[in-house]
Design an enzyme around this catalytic site. Sequence first.
Site, PDB file in Angstrom:
ATOM      1  N   GLN A  13     -45.011  35.147  91.069  1.00 44.52           N
ATOM      2  CA  GLN A  13     -45.204  36.397  91.810  1.00 44.52           C
ATOM      3  C   GLN A  13     -46.258  36.208  92.893  1.00 44.52           C
ATOM      4  O   GLN A  13     -47.290  35.570  92.687  1.00 44.52           O
ATOM      5  CB  GLN A  13     -45.636  37.494  90.843  1.00 44.52           C
ATOM      6  CG  GLN A  13     -45.707  38.877  91.474  1.00 44.52           C
ATOM      7  CD  GLN A  13     -45.954  39.952  90.430  1.00 44.52           C
ATOM      8  OE1 GLN A  13     -45.562  39.814  89.276  1.00 44.52           O
ATOM      9  NE2 GLN A  13     -46.596  41.034  90.829  1.00 44.52           N
ATOM     10  N   SER A  93     -46.573  30.362  86.552  1.00 42.37           N
ATOM     11  CA  SER A  93     -46.482  31.714  85.987  1.00 42.37           C
ATOM     12  C   SER A  93     -45.018  32.134  85.825  1.00 42.37           C
ATOM     13  O   SER A  93     -44.285  31.535  85.038  1.00 42.37           O
ATOM     14  CB  SER A  93     -47.258  32.693  86.864  1.00 42.37           C
ATOM     15  OG  SER A  93     -47.350  33.970  86.246  1.00 42.37           O
ATOM     16  N   LEU A  94     -44.543  33.132  86.570  1.00 44.43           N
ATOM     17  CA  LEU A  94     -43.132  33.536  86.515  1.00 44.43           C
ATOM     18  C   LEU A  94     -42.209  32.335  86.695  1.00 44.43           C
ATOM     19  O   LEU A  94     -41.148  32.240  86.056  1.00 44.43           O
ATOM     20  CB  LEU A  94     -42.855  34.562  87.617  1.00 44.43           C
ATOM     21  CG  LEU A  94     -41.383  34.761  88.013  1.00 44.43           C
ATOM     22  CD1 LEU A  94     -40.632  35.481  86.901  1.00 44.43           C
ATOM     23  CD2 LEU A  94     -41.269  35.472  89.333  1.00 44.43           C
ATOM     24  N   ARG A 118     -39.874  41.327  81.687  1.00 44.75           N
ATOM     25  CA  ARG A 118     -41.254  40.915  81.970  1.00 44.75           C
ATOM     26  C   ARG A 118     -41.838  41.706  83.130  1.00 44.75           C
ATOM     27  O   ARG A 118     -42.972  42.189  83.074  1.00 44.75           O
ATOM     28  CB  ARG A 118     -41.268  39.417  82.284  1.00 44.75           C
ATOM     29  CG  ARG A 118     -42.636  38.772  82.480  1.00 44.75           C
ATOM     30  CD  ARG A 118     -42.425  37.289  82.804  1.00 44.75           C
ATOM     31  NE  ARG A 118     -43.644  36.508  82.792  1.00 44.75           N
ATOM     32  CZ  ARG A 118     -44.434  36.305  83.841  1.00 44.75           C
ATOM     33  NH1 ARG A 118     -44.124  36.864  85.008  1.00 44.75           N
ATOM     34  NH2 ARG A 118     -45.515  35.554  83.753  1.00 44.75           N
ATOM     35  N   HIS A 203     -52.524  37.765  83.905  1.00 41.21           N
ATOM     36  CA  HIS A 203     -53.114  36.636  83.187  1.00 41.21           C
ATOM     37  C   HIS A 203     -54.533  36.949  82.712  1.00 41.21           C
ATOM     38  O   HIS A 203     -55.437  36.138  82.822  1.00 41.21           O
ATOM     39  CB  HIS A 203     -53.081  35.365  84.045  1.00 41.21           C
ATOM     40  CG  HIS A 203     -51.686  34.883  84.296  1.00 41.21           C
ATOM     41  ND1 HIS A 203     -50.928  34.256  83.345  1.00 41.21           N
ATOM     42  CD2 HIS A 203     -50.894  34.996  85.403  1.00 41.21           C
ATOM     43  CE1 HIS A 203     -49.731  33.985  83.839  1.00 41.21           C
ATOM     44  NE2 HIS A 203     -49.684  34.438  85.075  1.00 41.21           N
ATOM     45  N   GLN A 252     -48.012  33.885  77.266  1.00 44.03           N
ATOM     46  CA  GLN A 252     -48.122  33.414  78.650  1.00 44.03           C
ATOM     47  C   GLN A 252     -48.736  34.443  79.591  1.00 44.03           C
ATOM     48  O   GLN A 252     -49.472  34.099  80.511  1.00 44.03           O
ATOM     49  CB  GLN A 252     -46.743  33.007  79.176  1.00 44.03           C
ATOM     50  CG  GLN A 252     -46.798  32.309  80.534  1.00 44.03           C
ATOM     51  CD  GLN A 252     -45.655  32.693  81.449  1.00 44.03           C
ATOM     52  OE1 GLN A 252     -45.072  33.768  81.308  1.00 44.03           O
ATOM     53  NE2 GLN A 252     -45.341  31.823  82.377  1.00 44.03           N
TER      54      GLN A 252
END
Length: 311
Positions: A13, A93-94, A118, A203, A252
């Site tokens: 993202q 990440s994503l 998500r 995060h 995550q």
Amino acid sequence: MIAPDTTFVFPGQGSQRPGMGRELTRCGVEARDLIVRAERLTGVAVGELMTRADERTLADPEAAQLTIFVWSSVLAAELAAAGCRPVAVAGHSLGEYTALVAAGCLSWEDALAIVARRGRAMADAARRQPGAMAAIAGLSEDQVTELCRQFSADGGVVVMANLNAPRQVVVSGTTDEVCGVVDAAQAAGALRVKRLPVGGAYHSPLMSAAERDLAPLLAEADLRAPRIPFVSSMTGGVVQDIEKYRKLLGGQITRPVRWTDTVASLARTDTRTFVEVGPGRVLTGLGRNMIRTARHLAGCEALGPLAVSQS
């Protein structure tokens, strides 16, 4: 031409931008059919978002994550159709989910469903518990960790969210605490400090509700052992035990992204070409700074060398 020792890296993202879908006209009909399939399976007008949505609309986590995942999937399909198959993969990440698909660990349909959930879960968590993020360049990881420790008090929290490169990190947490770290980092001599235009503290522990929301879907996902080396950005290491990895994946959203370690692991695979399979250039820039001897291509730039190699 693209080398046979090519690694694919998939962005997360933040790589979305208005009009990014127009670049995909360079891809074939079969690859672009993934957009139609994504719309049918999610009920979201993904193609419209990628071509007509403004920056504010795309900043919503659900829109951002779906569009980046689908965009990356289309380019990956086009590269595969042209005969370019990676020798290793990783995602930021994503992008971890796109990498899972590329490594053969997860079906595209299952990954799409997880990404859609998500994005919604993270958007909901951000609305319930707003926060902030900031990028800091020029200080060591230890220095930033100490600043986060100093400002995590009295009910607030600020943590290291992304370890993107040596001396380039992102912090995330409650707004006042992030602002405190920003001011302290500037006073400590950071080369660059910038608040990021996001609506949530990704995060960080503020995303715990999103993790709980996503947990049932991850528990049921049909995860398989990777067919090619797959480096997780949660650990920076090559995934060996897929069930052990599944447990890590459940955390995550609140864990930091260890991209510096991820790139170091990919470098040990003797990769000479990195392709950022996504709409931005963030990972390309980080890669060029960390591995100067490799070739780095961003997005549809990779299709040019392929066309040359096939002519």
